[in-house]
Design a protein around this motif. Structure first.
Motif, PDB file in Angstrom:
ATOM      1  N   GLU A 156       0.857  -1.187   0.000  1.00 45.47           N
ATOM      2  CA  GLU A 156       0.000   0.000   0.000  1.00 45.47           C
ATOM      3  C   GLU A 156       0.893   1.237   0.000  1.00 45.47           C
ATOM      4  O   GLU A 156       1.808   1.345   0.813  1.00 45.47           O
ATOM      5  CB  GLU A 156      -0.887   0.033   1.241  1.00 45.47           C
ATOM      6  CG  GLU A 156      -1.907  -1.088   1.305  1.00 45.47           C
ATOM      7  CD  GLU A 156      -3.006  -0.962   0.275  1.00 45.47           C
ATOM      8  OE1 GLU A 156      -3.466   0.164   0.015  1.00 45.47           O
ATOM      9  OE2 GLU A 156      -3.407  -2.005  -0.280  1.00 45.47           O
ATOM     10  N   ILE A 157       0.633   2.144  -0.922  1.00 43.08           N
ATOM     11  CA  ILE A 157       1.320   3.433  -0.950  1.00 43.08           C
ATOM     12  C   ILE A 157       0.222   4.480  -0.862  1.00 43.08           C
ATOM     13  O   ILE A 157      -0.585   4.614  -1.782  1.00 43.08           O
ATOM     14  CB  ILE A 157       2.168   3.623  -2.216  1.00 43.08           C
ATOM     15  CG1 ILE A 157       3.231   2.536  -2.322  1.00 43.08           C
ATOM     16  CG2 ILE A 157       2.808   5.016  -2.223  1.00 43.08           C
ATOM     17  CD1 ILE A 157       4.030   2.562  -3.610  1.00 43.08           C
ATOM     18  N   GLY A 158       0.201   5.168   0.265  1.00 45.48           N
ATOM     19  CA  GLY A 158      -0.899   6.094   0.497  1.00 45.48           C
ATOM     20  C   GLY A 158      -2.186   5.310   0.552  1.00 45.48           C
ATOM     21  O   GLY A 158      -2.323   4.362   1.313  1.00 45.48           O
ATOM     22  N   SER A 159      -3.122   5.650  -0.292  1.00 45.04           N
ATOM     23  CA  SER A 159      -4.440   5.017  -0.280  1.00 45.04           C
ATOM     24  C   SER A 159      -4.618   3.963  -1.374  1.00 45.04           C
ATOM     25  O   SER A 159      -5.721   3.476  -1.574  1.00 45.04           O
ATOM     26  CB  SER A 159      -5.499   6.103  -0.463  1.00 45.04           C
ATOM     27  OG  SER A 159      -5.288   6.776  -1.700  1.00 45.04           O
ATOM     28  N   ARG A 160      -3.537   3.599  -2.053  1.00 46.46           N
ATOM     29  CA  ARG A 160      -3.676   2.697  -3.197  1.00 46.46           C
ATOM     30  C   ARG A 160      -2.801   1.446  -3.059  1.00 46.46           C
ATOM     31  O   ARG A 160      -1.706   1.492  -2.527  1.00 46.46           O
ATOM     32  CB  ARG A 160      -3.306   3.405  -4.490  1.00 46.46           C
ATOM     33  CG  ARG A 160      -4.217   4.576  -4.786  1.00 46.46           C
ATOM     34  CD  ARG A 160      -3.801   5.254  -6.069  1.00 46.46           C
ATOM     35  NE  ARG A 160      -4.488   6.511  -6.228  1.00 46.46           N
ATOM     36  CZ  ARG A 160      -5.538   6.695  -7.017  1.00 46.46           C
ATOM     37  NH1 ARG A 160      -6.007   5.710  -7.727  1.00 46.46           N
ATOM     38  NH2 ARG A 160      -6.101   7.880  -7.113  1.00 46.46           N
ATOM     39  N   GLY A 205      -1.284   2.425 -14.395  1.00 46.35           N
ATOM     40  CA  GLY A 205      -2.547   2.324 -13.681  1.00 46.35           C
ATOM     41  C   GLY A 205      -3.405   1.211 -14.227  1.00 46.35           C
ATOM     42  O   GLY A 205      -3.498   1.007 -15.438  1.00 46.35           O
ATOM     43  N   GLU A 206      -4.042   0.476 -13.328  1.00 49.29           N
ATOM     44  CA  GLU A 206      -4.893  -0.657 -13.716  1.00 49.29           C
ATOM     45  C   GLU A 206      -6.077  -0.713 -12.753  1.00 49.29           C
ATOM     46  O   GLU A 206      -5.984  -0.245 -11.626  1.00 49.29           O
ATOM     47  CB  GLU A 206      -4.076  -1.951 -13.658  1.00 49.29           C
ATOM     48  CG  GLU A 206      -4.748  -3.165 -14.222  1.00 49.29           C
ATOM     49  CD  GLU A 206      -5.168  -2.998 -15.669  1.00 49.29           C
ATOM     50  OE1 GLU A 206      -6.391  -2.956 -15.899  1.00 49.29           O
ATOM     51  OE2 GLU A 206      -4.309  -2.925 -16.565  1.00 49.29           O
ATOM     52  N   MET A 207      -7.171  -1.296 -13.203  1.00 49.53           N
ATOM     53  CA  MET A 207      -8.354  -1.441 -12.356  1.00 49.53           C
ATOM     54  C   MET A 207      -8.064  -2.343 -11.159  1.00 49.53           C
ATOM     55  O   MET A 207      -7.237  -3.244 -11.230  1.00 49.53           O
ATOM     56  CB  MET A 207      -9.525  -2.015 -13.155  1.00 49.53           C
ATOM     57  CG  MET A 207     -10.132  -1.034 -14.122  1.00 49.53           C
ATOM     58  SD  MET A 207     -10.836   0.425 -13.338  1.00 49.53           S
ATOM     59  CE  MET A 207     -12.135  -0.283 -12.348  1.00 49.53           C
ATOM     60  N   LYS A 208      -8.772  -2.094 -10.080  1.00 47.74           N
ATOM     61  CA  LYS A 208      -8.646  -2.888  -8.865  1.00 47.74           C
ATOM     62  C   LYS A 208      -8.911  -4.361  -9.171  1.00 47.74           C
ATOM     63  O   LYS A 208      -9.746  -4.683 -10.004  1.00 47.74           O
ATOM     64  CB  LYS A 208      -9.657  -2.363  -7.835  1.00 47.74           C
ATOM     65  CG  LYS A 208      -9.531  -2.965  -6.488  1.00 47.74           C
ATOM     66  CD  LYS A 208     -10.480  -2.291  -5.528  1.00 47.74           C
ATOM     67  CE  LYS A 208     -10.280  -2.848  -4.137  1.00 47.74           C
ATOM     68  NZ  LYS A 208     -11.120  -2.183  -3.176  1.00 47.74           N
ATOM     69  N   ASP A 209      -8.175  -5.228  -8.487  1.00 47.42           N
ATOM     70  CA  ASP A 209      -8.310  -6.680  -8.628  1.00 47.42           C
ATOM     71  C   ASP A 209      -7.984  -7.182 -10.039  1.00 47.42           C
ATOM     72  O   ASP A 209      -8.643  -8.085 -10.550  1.00 47.42           O
ATOM     73  CB  ASP A 209      -9.720  -7.142  -8.218  1.00 47.42           C
ATOM     74  CG  ASP A 209     -10.034  -6.798  -6.770  1.00 47.42           C
ATOM     75  OD1 ASP A 209      -9.121  -6.918  -5.921  1.00 47.42           O
ATOM     76  OD2 ASP A 209     -11.175  -6.396  -6.495  1.00 47.42           O
ATOM     77  N   SER A 210      -6.974  -6.604 -10.651  1.00 50.80           N
ATOM     78  CA  SER A 210      -6.569  -7.002 -12.009  1.00 50.80           C
ATOM     79  C   SER A 210      -5.236  -7.738 -12.017  1.00 50.80           C
ATOM     80  O   SER A 210      -4.507  -7.694 -12.999  1.00 50.80           O
ATOM     81  CB  SER A 210      -6.467  -5.761 -12.907  1.00 50.80           C
ATOM     82  OG  SER A 210      -7.715  -5.155 -13.046  1.00 50.80           O
ATOM     83  N   SER A 211      -4.896  -8.433 -10.952  1.00 50.54           N
ATOM     84  CA  SER A 211      -3.570  -9.049 -10.870  1.00 50.54           C
ATOM     85  C   SER A 211      -3.326 -10.082 -11.970  1.00 50.54           C
ATOM     86  O   SER A 211      -2.199 -10.230 -12.426  1.00 50.54           O
ATOM     87  CB  SER A 211      -3.320  -9.655  -9.487  1.00 50.54           C
ATOM     88  OG  SER A 211      -4.361 -10.501  -9.110  1.00 50.54           O
ATOM     89  N   VAL A 258      -6.703   1.427  -9.405  1.00 52.35           N
ATOM     90  CA  VAL A 258      -7.697   2.494  -9.305  1.00 52.35           C
ATOM     91  C   VAL A 258      -9.071   1.862  -9.121  1.00 52.35           C
ATOM     92  O   VAL A 258      -9.301   0.726  -9.528  1.00 52.35           O
ATOM     93  CB  VAL A 258      -7.687   3.426 -10.546  1.00 52.35           C
ATOM     94  CG1 VAL A 258      -6.345   4.122 -10.684  1.00 52.35           C
ATOM     95  CG2 VAL A 258      -8.028   2.682 -11.820  1.00 52.35           C
ATOM     96  N   GLU A 259      -9.966   2.592  -8.496  1.00 51.04           N
ATOM     97  CA  GLU A 259     -11.325   2.114  -8.245  1.00 51.04           C
ATOM     98  C   GLU A 259     -12.205   2.236  -9.478  1.00 51.04           C
ATOM     99  O   GLU A 259     -13.000   1.358  -9.774  1.00 51.04           O
ATOM    100  CB  GLU A 259     -11.959   2.913  -7.098  1.00 51.04           C
ATOM    101  CG  GLU A 259     -11.319   2.686  -5.750  1.00 51.04           C
ATOM    102  CD  GLU A 259     -11.700   1.346  -5.141  1.00 51.04           C
ATOM    103  OE1 GLU A 259     -12.789   0.823  -5.442  1.00 51.04           O
ATOM    104  OE2 GLU A 259     -10.891   0.829  -4.362  1.00 51.04           O
ATOM    105  N   ASP A 260     -12.114   3.364 -10.170  1.00 51.98           N
ATOM    106  CA  ASP A 260     -13.015   3.667 -11.276  1.00 51.98           C
ATOM    107  C   ASP A 260     -12.227   4.374 -12.377  1.00 51.98           C
ATOM    108  O   ASP A 260     -11.787   5.503 -12.199  1.00 51.98           O
ATOM    109  CB  ASP A 260     -14.154   4.556 -10.775  1.00 51.98           C
ATOM    110  CG  ASP A 260     -15.145   4.948 -11.847  1.00 51.98           C
ATOM    111  OD1 ASP A 260     -14.893   4.725 -13.050  1.00 51.98           O
ATOM    112  OD2 ASP A 260     -16.199   5.492 -11.478  1.00 51.98           O
TER     113      ASP A 260
END
Length: 105
Positions: free
Chosen positions: A5-9, A26-32, A54-56
């Motif tokens: 986690e870096i800051g809020s991401r 940058g990639e959408m959340k849960d895109s591992s 990112v969330e959205d």
């Protein structure tokens, strides 16, 4: 691949050498799974990867607010993402991993 986690991401970090260029992506959340596939395809590319979630997409990358219709709108959160990236993420990664190569956004 290290996740932190870096800051809020949430960030997924692959360091192949501190002197190599570092790609901040940058990639959408849960895109591992997508991240793993792209990194595998780029196996011959000599660089580091910092992949942040990112969330959205429409909110976190849009430079201004815009409503196309009831289903599609952009909130203009791109400036917040860019500020987090330049002031928190890059600063943290350069210090934590002693990165000296080019920074690619």
């Amino acid at each position: 691949m290290k996740t932190t986690e870096i800051g809020s991401r949430t960030c997924h970090i692959i360091i192949n050498g501190n002197e190599l260029p570092t790609i901040y992506w940058g990639e959408m959340k849960d895109s591992s799974k997508i991240i793993e596939k792209v990194v595998a395809l780029c196996g011959d590319v000599k660089c580091n990867y910092i992949v942040y979630e990112v969330e959205d997409w429409n909110s976190d990358f849009s430079p201004w607010e815009f409503t196309l219709n009831k289903k599609m709108s952009f909130s203009g959160g791109g400036r917040n993402t860019l500020n987090w990236l330049t002031k928190e993420c890059i600063t943290y990664c350069e210090k934590e991993y002693s990165l000296t190569g080019e920074c690619i956004l």
